[in-house]
Design a protein around this motif. Structure first.
Motif, mmCIF file in Angstrom:
data_model
loop_
_atom_site.group_PDB
_atom_site.id
_atom_site.type_symbol
_atom_site.label_atom_id
_atom_site.label_comp_id
_atom_site.label_asym_id
_atom_site.label_seq_id
_atom_site.Cartn_x
_atom_site.Cartn_y
_atom_site.Cartn_z
ATOM 1 N N VAL A 50 2.421 -8.744 -19.017
ATOM 2 C CA VAL A 50 2.470 -7.856 -17.846
ATOM 3 C C VAL A 50 1.106 -7.830 -17.160
ATOM 4 N N TYR A 51 0.049 -7.624 -17.950
ATOM 5 C CA TYR A 51 -1.297 -7.521 -17.380
ATOM 6 C C TYR A 51 -1.713 -8.796 -16.657
ATOM 7 N N GLY A 52 -1.245 -9.937 -17.131
ATOM 8 C CA GLY A 52 -1.613 -11.206 -16.517
ATOM 9 C C GLY A 52 -0.741 -11.615 -15.352
ATOM 10 N N HIS A 53 0.320 -10.883 -15.096
ATOM 11 C CA HIS A 53 1.227 -11.234 -13.993
ATOM 12 C C HIS A 53 0.503 -11.009 -12.666
ATOM 13 N N PRO A 54 0.558 -11.980 -11.762
ATOM 14 C CA PRO A 54 -0.161 -11.850 -10.488
ATOM 15 C C PRO A 54 0.178 -10.587 -9.701
ATOM 16 N N ARG A 55 1.433 -10.151 -9.723
ATOM 17 C CA ARG A 55 1.812 -8.952 -8.974
ATOM 18 C C ARG A 55 1.218 -7.688 -9.590
ATOM 19 N N TYR A 56 0.767 -7.790 -10.827
ATOM 20 C CA TYR A 56 0.131 -6.652 -11.484
ATOM 21 C C TYR A 56 -1.386 -6.796 -11.462
ATOM 22 N N ALA A 57 -1.868 -7.967 -11.824
ATOM 23 C CA ALA A 57 -3.313 -8.190 -11.991
ATOM 24 C C ALA A 57 -4.098 -8.003 -10.697
ATOM 25 N N ARG A 58 -3.479 -8.243 -9.567
ATOM 26 C CA ARG A 58 -4.178 -8.147 -8.279
ATOM 27 C C ARG A 58 -4.255 -6.726 -7.733
ATOM 28 N N LEU A 59 -3.654 -5.781 -8.424
ATOM 29 C CA LEU A 59 -3.669 -4.391 -7.963
ATOM 30 C C LEU A 59 -4.970 -3.709 -8.351
ATOM 31 N N GLY A 60 -5.321 -2.671 -7.621
ATOM 32 C CA GLY A 60 -6.451 -1.836 -7.992
ATOM 33 C C GLY A 60 -6.098 -0.984 -9.205
ATOM 34 N N TRP A 61 -7.107 -0.365 -9.804
ATOM 35 C CA TRP A 61 -6.929 0.396 -11.032
ATOM 36 C C TRP A 61 -5.852 1.478 -10.907
#
Length: 84
Positions: A50-61
């Motif tokens: 999940v953490y490495g998924h582009p739709r997740y990783a590109r988000l702010g904190w």
């Protein structure tokens, strides 16, 4: 097998949850499991995926926190169904 077995199921998704659902579905093969005596028990998603998924990783904190909460809600519902 009946024809309906191959028919995909559909459901409604609120727009504000669409991105979380997309991440969840794309991590569909990334489950932690335990092989029990009679079945496989699904414990939850592998969060590294999940953490490495582009739709997740590109988000702010702050957005990551919100998205993870949505994904975990979907995950809980999925585990109730698949572990029946």
């Amino acid at each position: 097998m009946p024809d309906s077995y191959f028919e995909p199921e559909t459901c409604d998704c609120w727009p504000e949850h669409w991105d979380a659902l997309q991440v969840f579905l794309s991590c569909g093969s990334q489950w932690r499991t335990i092989a029990g005596a009679k079945s496989i028990i699904y414990q939850g998603l592998v969060y590294e995926a999940v953490y490495g998924h582009p739709r997740y990783a590109r988000l702010g904190w702050e957005d990551q926190e919100k998205r993870l909460a949505q994904i975990q809600e979907i995950e809980r519902g999925a585990m109730e169904v698949i572990n029946e």
